[in-house]
Enzyme design. Structure first.
Site, PDB file in Angstrom:
ATOM      1  N   THR A 157       1.099  -0.973   0.504  1.00  0.00           N
ATOM      2  CA  THR A 157      -0.290   0.312  -0.385  1.00  0.00           C
ATOM      3  C   THR A 157       0.943   1.042   0.129  1.00  0.00           C
ATOM      4  O   THR A 157       2.457   1.389   0.080  1.00  0.00           O
ATOM      5  CB  THR A 157      -0.864  -0.133   1.123  1.00  0.00           C
ATOM      6  OG1 THR A 157      -2.201   1.038   1.031  1.00  0.00           O
ATOM      7  CG2 THR A 157      -0.411   0.260   2.387  1.00  0.00           C
ATOM      8  N   ASN A 158       0.466   2.111   0.257  1.00  0.00           N
ATOM      9  CA  ASN A 158       0.624   4.180   0.139  1.00  0.00           C
ATOM     10  C   ASN A 158       0.902   4.238   1.501  1.00  0.00           C
ATOM     11  O   ASN A 158      -0.067   3.911   1.901  1.00  0.00           O
ATOM     12  CB  ASN A 158       0.908   4.089  -1.202  1.00  0.00           C
ATOM     13  CG  ASN A 158      -0.348   4.583  -1.359  1.00  0.00           C
ATOM     14  OD1 ASN A 158      -1.443   5.601  -0.981  1.00  0.00           O
ATOM     15  ND2 ASN A 158      -0.804   3.948  -2.392  1.00  0.00           N
ATOM     16  N   ARG A 159       1.342   6.020   1.924  1.00  0.00           N
ATOM     17  CA  ARG A 159       1.179   6.472   2.554  1.00  0.00           C
ATOM     18  C   ARG A 159      -0.181   7.590   2.673  1.00  0.00           C
ATOM     19  O   ARG A 159      -0.215   8.722   3.403  1.00  0.00           O
ATOM     20  CB  ARG A 159       2.133   7.079   2.947  1.00  0.00           C
ATOM     21  CG  ARG A 159       2.860   6.657   3.230  1.00  0.00           C
ATOM     22  CD  ARG A 159       4.457   6.917   4.310  1.00  0.00           C
ATOM     23  NE  ARG A 159       4.781   7.867   3.539  1.00  0.00           N
ATOM     24  CZ  ARG A 159       4.867   9.350   3.331  1.00  0.00           C
ATOM     25  NH1 ARG A 159       4.470   9.973   4.844  1.00  0.00           N
ATOM     26  NH2 ARG A 159       5.770   9.998   1.943  1.00  0.00           N
ATOM     27  N   SER A 160      -1.050   7.661   1.553  1.00  0.00           N
ATOM     28  CA  SER A 160      -1.613   8.320   0.795  1.00  0.00           C
ATOM     29  C   SER A 160      -3.368   7.972   2.601  1.00  0.00           C
ATOM     30  O   SER A 160      -4.019   7.436   2.858  1.00  0.00           O
ATOM     31  CB  SER A 160      -2.256   8.250  -0.268  1.00  0.00           C
ATOM     32  OG  SER A 160      -3.810   8.847  -0.126  1.00  0.00           O
TER      33      SER A 160
END
Ligand code: CTP
Length: 405
Positions: free
Chosen positions: A211-214
């Site tokens: 995933t990512n940090r959004s």
């Protein structure tokens, strides 16, 4: 300041309930957002809270029945009624609801409700037995049919210690409804806008994901700004626990593929798509149903591309003409303008919001953003560090302009 609330004249009627303390918080929030909040206390409300409390947070006069019978009384309620943009009755006790339903005018609050020419939002607060009583229910039906907008009550612990339906909703929820009602005749009225937010998560196994940090904050702020302008909003949210803005349809997704499915479904007849979500570019080729155990050794995870959602949207738009406007985002750590301009072109966008994610105060997971808007016609608009809410207003302003062109 929140534009949809700025300089709006809100009349807050407070009736006799312990939830009156929540009304003080609401009055404060509305005032801070730029609204001019005048408060009317019912005689019973005065037993729970004082006019001084409201005057202190609003900077405006708070009215009680004494004002009604003072020298200026006979014109005061008419004047207030004419100038008010929105009336909110919170908390609304069973007694006040009954008075409103039957048009009684024996206290200032009920009198004011008869003189306003604007929408009225009502937040009931009472014991659940009183709320579900046929008398109260019949009164609510009368008021609903007359067009009053009800928020709540919520379920939970009440003053009696019992748990049930009857608590006044929290000020933030009322605040959201106030924004929705004030905005609904705005310049995006009748437009269906899809906003995506958050970051997708691509499963590796039963518990792990790429995933990512959004955080989803920018996308949620855009959805809220679109509601403030009267749009009919569908928010497709990936992996965020942010509170849903009042007045929109929220669809939760996890993966890029799920997001793609929901977007392709929603864009038929959509006027605009604002693609603020951070969609993962890669996903594991296969995800294990069970948790991968350590003793099996270090796994090798082969990645493949996720679907290019904006690419597919572009093809669909060429065939059908929908969505009429597409706004994309570009999160770049270098060559911001060049890379974002290329994305604008390759993804066939009308506008791209480029942000430099290398700065710690902008982009992912913070409340501020530093964006550059790049238009299809080549116009480049750089902006300084701004709150994500202000960036959202800016994007919606440009969207309104695009619709006008
Ligand atoms: N996007 C998309 N589908 C994907 C990946 C991204 O529709 N599979 C969208 C994003 O929501 C964003 C825009 O495309 O609006 C640009 O995303 P970004 O990650 O910055 O660009 P990519 O095209 O993925 O290119 P790169 O990651 O190489 O910079």
């Amino acid at each position: 300041m929140i534009r949809v609330l700025d300089q709006k004249k809100i009349l807050l009627g407070v009736s006799g309930s312990i939830a009156a303390y929540k009304a003080a918080d609401l009055a404060s929030k509305l005032t801070q957002a730029g609204a001019i909040v005048k408060v009317v206390l019912s005689p019973a409300a005065k037993k729970f809270i004082t006019p001084l409390t409201f005057q202190s947070v609003t900077g405006q006069k708070t009215y009680t029945d004494e004002d009604l019978w003072s020298g200026e009384g006979h014109v005061l309620h008419i004047g207030l009624g004419m100038e008010t943009d929105l009336m909110v009755v919170a908390p609304a006790s069973a007694d006040t609801i009954a008075r409103l339903a039957h048009g009684l005018a024996d206290n200032f609050l009920c009198l004011a409700a008869l003189t306003v020419h604007c929408p009225i939002i009502v937040a009931p607060a009472m014991d659940s037995g009183m709320y579900t009583h046929p008398a109260t229910q019949a009164n609510l039906t009368i008021l609903r049919e007359r067009g009053m907008i009800f928020v709540g009550p919520a379920e939970g612990r009440m003053a009696s210690g019992l748990v049930g339906l009857g608590r006044m909703v929290e000020p933030t929820e009322l605040f959201g409804m106030i924004r929705y009602v004030l905005g609904r005749e705005g310049d995006l009225k009748g437009k269906h806008i899809i906003v995506t937010a958050g970051g997708t998560a691509e499963p590796i196994d039963a518990v792990r994901a790429i995933t990512n940090r959004s955080s989803g904050k920018q996308g949620f702020a855009i959805a809220q700004a679109a509601i403030d302008h009267g749009a009919d909003v569908t928010l497709i949210a990936a992996n965020t626990s942010l509170t849903t803005p009042v007045g929109l349809k929220r669809i939760n997704v996890i993966t890029a593929r799920e997001m793609q499915g929901q977007i392709m479904n929603a864009i038929q007849n959509a006027d605009a798509l604002i693609m603020a979500a951070a969609v993962a570019d890669f996903q594991p080729e296969k995800s294990e149903i069970q948790k991968i155990k350590k003793e099996e050794g270090i796994p090798e995870i082969r990645l493949t591309y996720t679907p290019d959602i904006l690419g597919e949207v572009s093809q669909y738009r060429e065939k059908t003409g929908f969505p009429k406007i597409v706004v994309g985002f570009a999160a770049e750590s270098q060559n911001l303008i060049r890379n974002a301009s290329q994305k604008l072109e390759s993804k066939n966008l009308d506008l791209i919001v480029a942000n430099d994610i290398s700065a710690s105060d902008a982009g992912f997971a913070v409340d501020t953003n530093r964006v550059t808007l790049i238009h299809k016609n080549g116009k480049v608009e750089p902006y300084p560090l701004m709150h994500k809410e202000d960036v959202a207003e800016l994007i919606i302003d440009r969207l309104v302009q695009l619709f006008q062109e």
